[in-house]
Motif scaffolding. Structure first.
Motif, PDB file in Angstrom:
ATOM      1  N   SER A 387       0.807  -1.228   0.000  1.00  0.00           N
ATOM      2  CA  SER A 387       0.000   0.000   0.000  1.00  0.00           C
ATOM      3  C   SER A 387       0.834   1.269   0.000  1.00  0.00           C
ATOM      4  O   SER A 387       0.291   2.358  -0.117  1.00  0.00           O
ATOM      5  CB  SER A 387      -0.933   0.002   1.221  1.00  0.00           C
ATOM      6  N   GLY A 388       2.148   1.136   0.211  1.00  0.00           N
ATOM      7  CA  GLY A 388       3.015   2.301   0.170  1.00  0.00           C
ATOM      8  C   GLY A 388       3.097   3.083   1.463  1.00  0.00           C
ATOM      9  O   GLY A 388       3.572   4.228   1.470  1.00  0.00           O
ATOM     10  N   PHE A 389       2.630   2.493   2.581  1.00  0.00           N
ATOM     11  CA  PHE A 389       2.683   3.205   3.865  1.00  0.00           C
ATOM     12  C   PHE A 389       4.022   3.044   4.567  1.00  0.00           C
ATOM     13  O   PHE A 389       4.228   3.611   5.627  1.00  0.00           O
ATOM     14  CB  PHE A 389       1.578   2.702   4.798  1.00  0.00           C
ATOM     15  N   PHE A 390       4.905   2.265   3.995  1.00  0.00           N
ATOM     16  CA  PHE A 390       6.169   1.984   4.663  1.00  0.00           C
ATOM     17  C   PHE A 390       7.026   3.241   4.809  1.00  0.00           C
ATOM     18  O   PHE A 390       7.876   3.328   5.694  1.00  0.00           O
ATOM     19  CB  PHE A 390       6.945   0.911   3.893  1.00  0.00           C
ATOM     20  N   SER A 391       6.783   4.226   3.931  1.00  0.00           N
ATOM     21  CA  SER A 391       7.588   5.446   3.982  1.00  0.00           C
ATOM     22  C   SER A 391       7.191   6.358   5.145  1.00  0.00           C
ATOM     23  O   SER A 391       7.904   7.306   5.456  1.00  0.00           O
ATOM     24  CB  SER A 391       7.453   6.217   2.669  1.00  0.00           C
ATOM     25  N   ALA A 392       6.059   6.068   5.782  1.00  0.00           N
ATOM     26  CA  ALA A 392       5.626   6.885   6.923  1.00  0.00           C
ATOM     27  C   ALA A 392       6.374   6.429   8.173  1.00  0.00           C
ATOM     28  O   ALA A 392       6.318   5.258   8.538  1.00  0.00           O
ATOM     29  CB  ALA A 392       4.116   6.756   7.129  1.00  0.00           C
ATOM     30  N   ALA A 393       7.050   7.357   8.798  1.00  0.00           N
ATOM     31  CA  ALA A 393       7.876   7.004   9.957  1.00  0.00           C
ATOM     32  C   ALA A 393       7.042   6.413  11.089  1.00  0.00           C
ATOM     33  O   ALA A 393       7.477   5.481  11.770  1.00  0.00           O
ATOM     34  CB  ALA A 393       8.628   8.243  10.451  1.00  0.00           C
ATOM     35  N   VAL A 394       5.813   6.917  11.277  1.00  0.00           N
ATOM     36  CA  VAL A 394       4.974   6.412  12.366  1.00  0.00           C
ATOM     37  C   VAL A 394       4.594   4.957  12.132  1.00  0.00           C
ATOM     38  O   VAL A 394       4.484   4.163  13.078  1.00  0.00           O
ATOM     39  CB  VAL A 394       3.718   7.299  12.533  1.00  0.00           C
ATOM     40  N   VAL A 395       4.422   4.583  10.870  1.00  0.00           N
ATOM     41  CA  VAL A 395       4.094   3.186  10.540  1.00  0.00           C
ATOM     42  C   VAL A 395       5.304   2.293  10.776  1.00  0.00           C
ATOM     43  O   VAL A 395       5.193   1.202  11.348  1.00  0.00           O
ATOM     44  CB  VAL A 395       3.597   3.071   9.083  1.00  0.00           C
ATOM     45  N   GLY A 396       6.471   2.747  10.325  1.00  0.00           N
ATOM     46  CA  GLY A 396       7.691   1.976  10.559  1.00  0.00           C
ATOM     47  C   GLY A 396       7.951   1.765  12.039  1.00  0.00           C
ATOM     48  O   GLY A 396       8.322   0.661  12.472  1.00  0.00           O
ATOM     49  N   SER A 397       7.727   2.800  12.836  1.00  0.00           N
ATOM     50  CA  SER A 397       7.921   2.687  14.284  1.00  0.00           C
ATOM     51  C   SER A 397       6.943   1.680  14.891  1.00  0.00           C
ATOM     52  O   SER A 397       7.316   0.879  15.753  1.00  0.00           O
ATOM     53  CB  SER A 397       7.727   4.050  14.953  1.00  0.00           C
ATOM     54  N   ALA A 398       5.688   1.739  14.440  1.00  0.00           N
ATOM     55  CA  ALA A 398       4.692   0.792  14.949  1.00  0.00           C
ATOM     56  C   ALA A 398       5.048  -0.639  14.576  1.00  0.00           C
ATOM     57  O   ALA A 398       4.835  -1.575  15.358  1.00  0.00           O
ATOM     58  CB  ALA A 398       3.308   1.151  14.401  1.00  0.00           C
ATOM     59  N   LEU A 399       5.591  -0.827  13.369  1.00  0.00           N
ATOM     60  CA  LEU A 399       5.988  -2.161  12.919  1.00  0.00           C
ATOM     61  C   LEU A 399       7.149  -2.688  13.757  1.00  0.00           C
ATOM     62  O   LEU A 399       7.172  -3.863  14.160  1.00  0.00           O
ATOM     63  CB  LEU A 399       6.376  -2.092  11.440  1.00  0.00           C
ATOM     64  N   ARG A 426      11.515   8.904  15.728  1.00  0.00           N
ATOM     65  CA  ARG A 426      10.566   7.900  16.184  1.00  0.00           C
ATOM     66  C   ARG A 426      11.051   6.487  15.902  1.00  0.00           C
ATOM     67  O   ARG A 426      10.897   5.586  16.724  1.00  0.00           O
ATOM     68  CB  ARG A 426       9.203   8.126  15.516  1.00  0.00           C
ATOM     69  N   THR A 427      11.655   6.284  14.716  1.00  0.00           N
ATOM     70  CA  THR A 427      12.142   4.942  14.393  1.00  0.00           C
ATOM     71  C   THR A 427      13.357   4.587  15.232  1.00  0.00           C
ATOM     72  O   THR A 427      13.515   3.441  15.668  1.00  0.00           O
ATOM     73  CB  THR A 427      12.480   4.841  12.889  1.00  0.00           C
ATOM     74  N   TRP A 428      14.236   5.568  15.477  1.00  0.00           N
ATOM     75  CA  TRP A 428      15.380   5.310  16.350  1.00  0.00           C
ATOM     76  C   TRP A 428      14.891   4.939  17.752  1.00  0.00           C
ATOM     77  O   TRP A 428      15.392   3.985  18.367  1.00  0.00           O
ATOM     78  CB  TRP A 428      16.269   6.560  16.435  1.00  0.00           C
ATOM     79  N   ALA A 429      13.928   5.697  18.264  1.00  0.00           N
ATOM     80  CA  ALA A 429      13.403   5.417  19.600  1.00  0.00           C
ATOM     81  C   ALA A 429      12.751   4.044  19.651  1.00  0.00           C
ATOM     82  O   ALA A 429      12.890   3.304  20.637  1.00  0.00           O
ATOM     83  CB  ALA A 429      12.390   6.492  20.003  1.00  0.00           C
ATOM     84  N   CYS A 462      14.509   8.005  23.322  1.00  0.00           N
ATOM     85  CA  CYS A 462      15.734   7.217  23.095  1.00  0.00           C
ATOM     86  C   CYS A 462      16.583   7.191  24.369  1.00  0.00           C
ATOM     87  O   CYS A 462      17.057   6.129  24.791  1.00  0.00           O
ATOM     88  CB  CYS A 462      16.545   7.805  21.949  1.00  0.00           C
ATOM     89  N   THR A 463      16.773   8.351  24.959  1.00  0.00           N
ATOM     90  CA  THR A 463      17.641   8.458  26.135  1.00  0.00           C
ATOM     91  C   THR A 463      17.071   7.684  27.315  1.00  0.00           C
ATOM     92  O   THR A 463      17.799   6.961  28.010  1.00  0.00           O
ATOM     93  CB  THR A 463      17.834   9.934  26.521  1.00  0.00           C
ATOM     94  N   SER A 464      15.770   7.781  27.545  1.00  0.00           N
ATOM     95  CA  SER A 464      15.142   7.064  28.660  1.00  0.00           C
ATOM     96  C   SER A 464      15.242   5.557  28.463  1.00  0.00           C
ATOM     97  O   SER A 464      15.495   4.815  29.417  1.00  0.00           O
ATOM     98  CB  SER A 464      13.673   7.478  28.805  1.00  0.00           C
ATOM     99  N   SER A 465      15.047   5.093  27.214  1.00  0.00           N
ATOM    100  CA  SER A 465      15.121   3.655  26.932  1.00  0.00           C
ATOM    101  C   SER A 465      16.514   3.113  27.214  1.00  0.00           C
ATOM    102  O   SER A 465      16.670   2.041  27.817  1.00  0.00           O
ATOM    103  CB  SER A 465      14.733   3.375  25.471  1.00  0.00           C
ATOM    104  N   VAL A 466      17.536   3.835  26.786  1.00  0.00           N
ATOM    105  CA  VAL A 466      18.913   3.378  27.002  1.00  0.00           C
ATOM    106  C   VAL A 466      19.247   3.378  28.484  1.00  0.00           C
ATOM    107  O   VAL A 466      19.837   2.421  29.012  1.00  0.00           O
ATOM    108  CB  VAL A 466      19.905   4.248  26.207  1.00  0.00           C
ATOM    109  N   LEU A 467      18.868   4.444  29.176  1.00  0.00           N
ATOM    110  CA  LEU A 467      19.169   4.525  30.604  1.00  0.00           C
ATOM    111  C   LEU A 467      18.495   3.408  31.403  1.00  0.00           C
ATOM    112  O   LEU A 467      19.001   2.979  32.434  1.00  0.00           O
ATOM    113  CB  LEU A 467      18.731   5.881  31.154  1.00  0.00           C
ATOM    114  N   SER A 468      17.356   2.906  30.899  1.00  0.00           N
ATOM    115  CA  SER A 468      16.642   1.862  31.635  1.00  0.00           C
ATOM    116  C   SER A 468      17.400   0.544  31.681  1.00  0.00           C
ATOM    117  O   SER A 468      17.113  -0.304  32.532  1.00  0.00           O
ATOM    118  CB  SER A 468      15.256   1.632  31.000  1.00  0.00           C
ATOM    119  N   ILE A 469      18.385   0.348  30.772  1.00  0.00           N
ATOM    120  CA  ILE A 469      19.120  -0.918  30.756  1.00  0.00           C
ATOM    121  C   ILE A 469      20.605  -0.754  31.044  1.00  0.00           C
ATOM    122  O   ILE A 469      21.337  -1.736  31.048  1.00  0.00           O
ATOM    123  CB  ILE A 469      18.943  -1.623  29.390  1.00  0.00           C
ATOM    124  N   VAL A 470      21.039   0.481  31.281  1.00  0.00           N
ATOM    125  CA  VAL A 470      22.458   0.703  31.585  1.00  0.00           C
ATOM    126  C   VAL A 470      22.747   0.233  33.007  1.00  0.00           C
ATOM    127  O   VAL A 470      22.074   0.634  33.956  1.00  0.00           O
ATOM    128  CB  VAL A 470      22.822   2.194  31.440  1.00  0.00           C
TER     129      VAL A 470
END
Length: 902
Positions: A387-399, A426-429, A462-470
């Motif tokens: 469908s071509g939604f892969f280019s949407a960052a919010v969709v990639g993040s949800a996937l 969003r995708t990095w996070a 991103c920062t909170s996620s990394v700190l949670s496992i450091v």
């Protein structure tokens, strides 16, 4: 019907540039009605040719309504009008041509034409400003408005409305305030378009309070302004204010429209005010204002309030549905965790041919987050690619999130790699959070560092996620430095993750410093810091911190109250625990919400009657409360009550955790109930807890105390990965059963596994040596404890060594060992040696030891005096016996009389 010439004559007179500065909406409608030609048929222009009998007025009227405006045809008409000389002589034709250029998004050509118009009027300027807005060139719209003002044209209400929309989109409230000031100066203060535009600007870019101030500046009977302030309140989360404004609007006899109802229903959904929402729905039906947008918000209202049956009824009742309607009903089922219905409705949506949007896709992906739904997730992934939604960052993040929760981290990383050219924060996070949730700290940290290398600034997620496992203090400090440099340290979520990281790395002092520096602490921050103090054995500081909360005007929630109740449990502070319980009741916190923590607190404080009373008042049996009460009864010696409650949990088919089972096993060990223990062992094996380390350790201890060393060993062998506690329990069991060699062998196996022994392990080891007369081995392990592991021997270690030497008859060596101890020997150590002197008949040493024990008179118990007295009696030294008995009479000590059933 007017002829073309009559129409043109009237248009020229009505559109004279010397018009007054303000034109009413009625006049504008009248102007547009005059443009209707005799024959409204549409003549397409083909082969770049203009028909010989071409009426430009008829063409502009019909062509503009056809929504087929193209730059090519507009240029053809432009050429014809220029050639025939009509363009220069008629401002209506110039403005109409200008409007066609704007509608076909040919703003460069529109600007060229605009600059050539000699007698521009209000419509010329308004067309250009609206044209730039239409194609999102808001900065150009602002520039055009400025040109209009400097050219001497006083903007009308439509110009003000358009430029305020541009300022809103540009997020330029300063420009908007300048426009608003100009509008007030020129008398447009009460105009609905100007007021609603300014309300919208403030609501989206400044503060809702400023928007309210503009709204209350003048009494307005314009529904547009009311809609603007109500929607602004909803957008800013001021849903109660939105409902209040709606009631005020209704009392003012101003009829709401579908836009009003949509905003109000959205507010009801956010507040989960289902009854108010039903009243608004009744008004919608009464007014006949239900369109697809209002119908969608009604569906969303019922869905967010958890009434999915009503939501489905309303959804099926809608005559027309759009993608937003379908997304609302799917999201409702996802919110209710009914993923089957969510996927079913998504399938129906696909069957009827409704096109999905990115929000539909993200909702469906959220439904596919169970470990058993890998196939469904991959199917949705394929549909996204198609469908071509892969280019949407919010969709990639949800996937990425969906694959992460399924446990397919490799697929999450694959999606992330495929989004190489469209990555955003969003995708990095999402990928960093994916690795963090799956405990892959190495990859999460690696990606975080890669972000910095690629000059992508990690955000708070991103920062909170990394700190949670450091769990490395050095790395944590480096990330702390980044948060200071980037300013993220002032974000409450990042700050909470920071001080939690320090607490996890056993740096409680730094943890508290970070906590103090957070400007706006929330309940999560307070609860986390209180829990950190409790975990590090500083429950008293946790209580002190709790007392500071009212100073910050924070109302403690369930999480904070649970944390402080845990502190009361650790301190065994019944009085403070009761105060917290009363505080929770005054605050209206439901008792069933805190039931487990309250029962645990009372159980740990030995107030089992209160624990049982709270437990019995709970509306339904709570697993946490049950486990706490079972453990409390077991640990306080109420074994039968613990077993009875445990049986009730089994009958109620409640989930029983390892902590509860361990407590029950401890109670069975006190009862020496081997038969009950074997039955429970069978249940443990059935539910799969037999390999659990804490349960396995309790089983080992239970079988050991029930004198079944073979079953003890079998239980140990079932543990999947024995930890230090398991190995220590096994060494103790061997020691208690006189199997010294096996105990020492178990210790060597422990070392081979790379497990570091602690002081308790060495007590068990020395005890095994003592029970088996392994003197040299005991000396070796006592020395190893200090030299190899840096552990400082305590009273129990010295007592084991003295007991070993005494049992082996090496009494003088034991006395020398005691005299050389770096700590002051207590009565227990001297008593151990004294008992050995009696057994081995060493009267001389026994007298010396007796004198030492006399020196420790305040700490001696009557049994020690009796032991000395008996030793003198066995030797026939009755004078000494009388002396000891007189010493007992001269003190407050009292010898308990002996008794027997025989």
């Amino acid at each position: 019907m007017l002829s073309s010439s009559a129409s043109r004559t009237q248009m020229n007179s009505l559109l004279n540039p010397k018009l007054p500065s303000r034109i009413s909406l009625f006049q504008l409608k009248f102007l547009s009605s005059l443009a209707v030609a005799e024959n409204p048929s549409f003549f397409p222009i083909e082969n770049d040719q203009i028909p010989s009998r071409f009426d430009p007025f008829q063409f502009f009227n019909v062509y503009a309504k056809s929504r087929q405006c193209t730059a090519r045809i507009t240029k053809i008409v432009h050429t014809h009008l220029t050639t025939t000389g009509l363009l220069q002589s008629d401002i209506f034709l110039s403005n109409s041509l200008l409007d066609l250029y704007c509608k076909s998004a040919a703003m460069v050509d529109a600007l060229k034409l605009f600059d050539l118009i000699a007698d521009r009027n209000f419509f010329s300027w308004n067309i250009m400003i609206s044209g730039y807005n239409h194609i999102s060139l808001f900065d150009m719209a602002w520039e055009m408005f400025c040109r209009m003002h400097t050219s001497g044209f006083g903007p009308d209400e439509f110009a003000y409305g358009s430029v305020l929309s541009a300022c809103t989109a540009l997020q330029a409230p300063i420009f908007g305030k300048q426009v608003y000031s100009l509008a007030i100066k020129n008398g447009f203060f009460p105009n609905g378009y100007v007021q609603s535009g300014m309300i919208d600007l403030f609501a989206k870019n400044c503060s809702f309070e400023d928007a309210l101030r503009v709204f209350h500046d003048v009494s307005c009977q314009n529904v547009v302004s009311w809609n603007a302030i109500i929607s602004g309140a909803v957008r800013n989360g001021e849903n109660r204010v939105a409902l209040h404004l709606f009631r005020k609007m209704f009392r003012g006899f101003l009829l709401p429209n579908s836009f009003t109802f949509s905003s109000v229903l959205t507010a009801c959904a956010a507040l989960e005010e289902i009854e108010v929402g039903k009243e608004v729905q009744g008004l919608v039906i009464k007014r006949g204002a239900e369109d697809v947008f209002v119908g969608t918000t009604i569906v969303d209202l019922y869905a967010k309030c958890g009434e999915m049956n009503e939501a489905v009824k309303e959804f099926k009742r809608m005559p027309t549905r759009n993608v937003v309607s379908w997304t609302a009903i799917i999201s409702g089922f996802v919110h209710k965790d009914d993923y089957i219905s969510a996927l079913k409705f998504f399938g129906e949506m696909r069957k009827v041919g409704e096109q999905m949007n990115k929000y539909t896709v993200t909702s469906v992906l959220t439904a596919c987050t169970r470990p058993s739904m890998t196939e469904e997730a991959t199917q949705i992934h394929s549909l996204i690619l198609k469908s071509g939604f892969f280019s949407a960052a919010v969709v990639g993040s949800a996937l990425i999130n969906a694959y992460s929760k399924i446990g397919a981290v490799d697929l999450s990383e694959m999606v992330f790699r495929e989004m190489e050219n469209i990555k955003d924060l969003r995708t990095w996070a999402a990928i960093i959070s994916s690795f963090a949730q799956n405990q892959n700290s190495g990859r999460a940290i690696e990606l975080f560092l890669r972000m910095l290398q690629e000059s992508v600034r990690p955000d708070k997620f991103c920062t909170s996620s990394v700190l949670s496992i450091v769990d490395c203090l050095n790395l944590g400090r480096q990330i702390h430095s980044y948060t200071l440099k980037s300013g993220l340290v002032f974000d409450v979520s990042v700050g909470s993750s920071l001080f939690t990281m320090y607490s996890k790395c056993d740096s409680l002092e730094e943890s508290y410093k970070v906590f103090q520096q957070i400007p706006d602490k929330d309940n999560v921050s307070w609860a986390s810091m209180i829990a950190g103090f409790v975990e590090h054995g500083c429950a008293d500081q946790a209580l002190q911190l709790y007392r500071e909360i009212p100073l910050e005007e924070i109302v403690p929630d369930q999480m904070t109250l649970t944390a402080i109740l845990t502190a009361c449990s650790a301190l065994r502070s019944l009085r403070t625990g009761k105060e917290i319980h009363c505080h929770a009741l005054r605050r209206g916190v439901e008792q069933d919400v805190l039931g487990g923590a309250i029962v645990t607190m009372y159980s740990k404080c030995n107030a089992l009657s209160l624990a049982r009373r709270v437990f019995d008042m709970l509306p339904q049996m709570d697993e946490v409360a049950c486990s706490s009460l079972v453990s409390g009864c077991a640990q306080n010696g109420y074994v039968e009550e613990a077993l009875q409650l445990f049986h009730e949990m089994l009958m109620a088919d409640m989930t029983i955790d390892s902590f509860t089972i361990s407590s029950i096993l401890g109670a069975i060990a006190l009862l020496n109930g081997l038969s009950i223990g074997t039955q429970l062992h069978a249940h443990i094996t059935k539910v799969g807890f037999n390999s659990h380390v804490s349960v396995g350790s309790s089983l080992v201890t239970m079988y050991s105390k029930c004198a079944s060393i073979e079953d003890c060993l079998k239980a140990f062998d079932q543990i999947e990965k024995p930890d230090l506690v398991c190995w220590t329990a096994m060494i103790v069991s061997y020691a208690q059963h006189g199997k010294g060699a096996e105990a020492l062998q178990a210790y060597e196996l422990l070392r081979e596994q790379g497990i570091r022994p602690d002081s308790v392990t060495f007590v068990a080891l020395l005890s095994a040596c003592s029970h088996n007369g392994l003197v040299e081995e005991a000396y070796f392990y006592f020395s190893s404890m200090v030299q190899d592991y840096g552990l400082k021997p305590g009273d129990r270690h010295y007592a084991c060594m003295v007991d070993l030497l005494s049992r082996s008859g090496r009494l003088k060596e034991a006395a020398t060992f005691i005299n050389n101890m770096p700590i002051k020997p207590d009565a227990l150590i001297w008593g151990t040696l004294h008992a050995a002197c009696k057994v081995h008949g060493d009267m001389e040493l026994g007298k010396l030891v007796a004198n030492k024990m006399m020196e420790l008179e305040p700490s001696m118990d009557p049994g020690a005096y009796v032991s000395i007295s008996n030793m003198y009696a066995d030797a026939g030294q009755w004078e000494e016996v009388i002396k000891i008995r007189n010493q007992i009479k001269g003190t407050d000590m009292r010898k308990e009389p002996g008794w027997s059933f025989v």
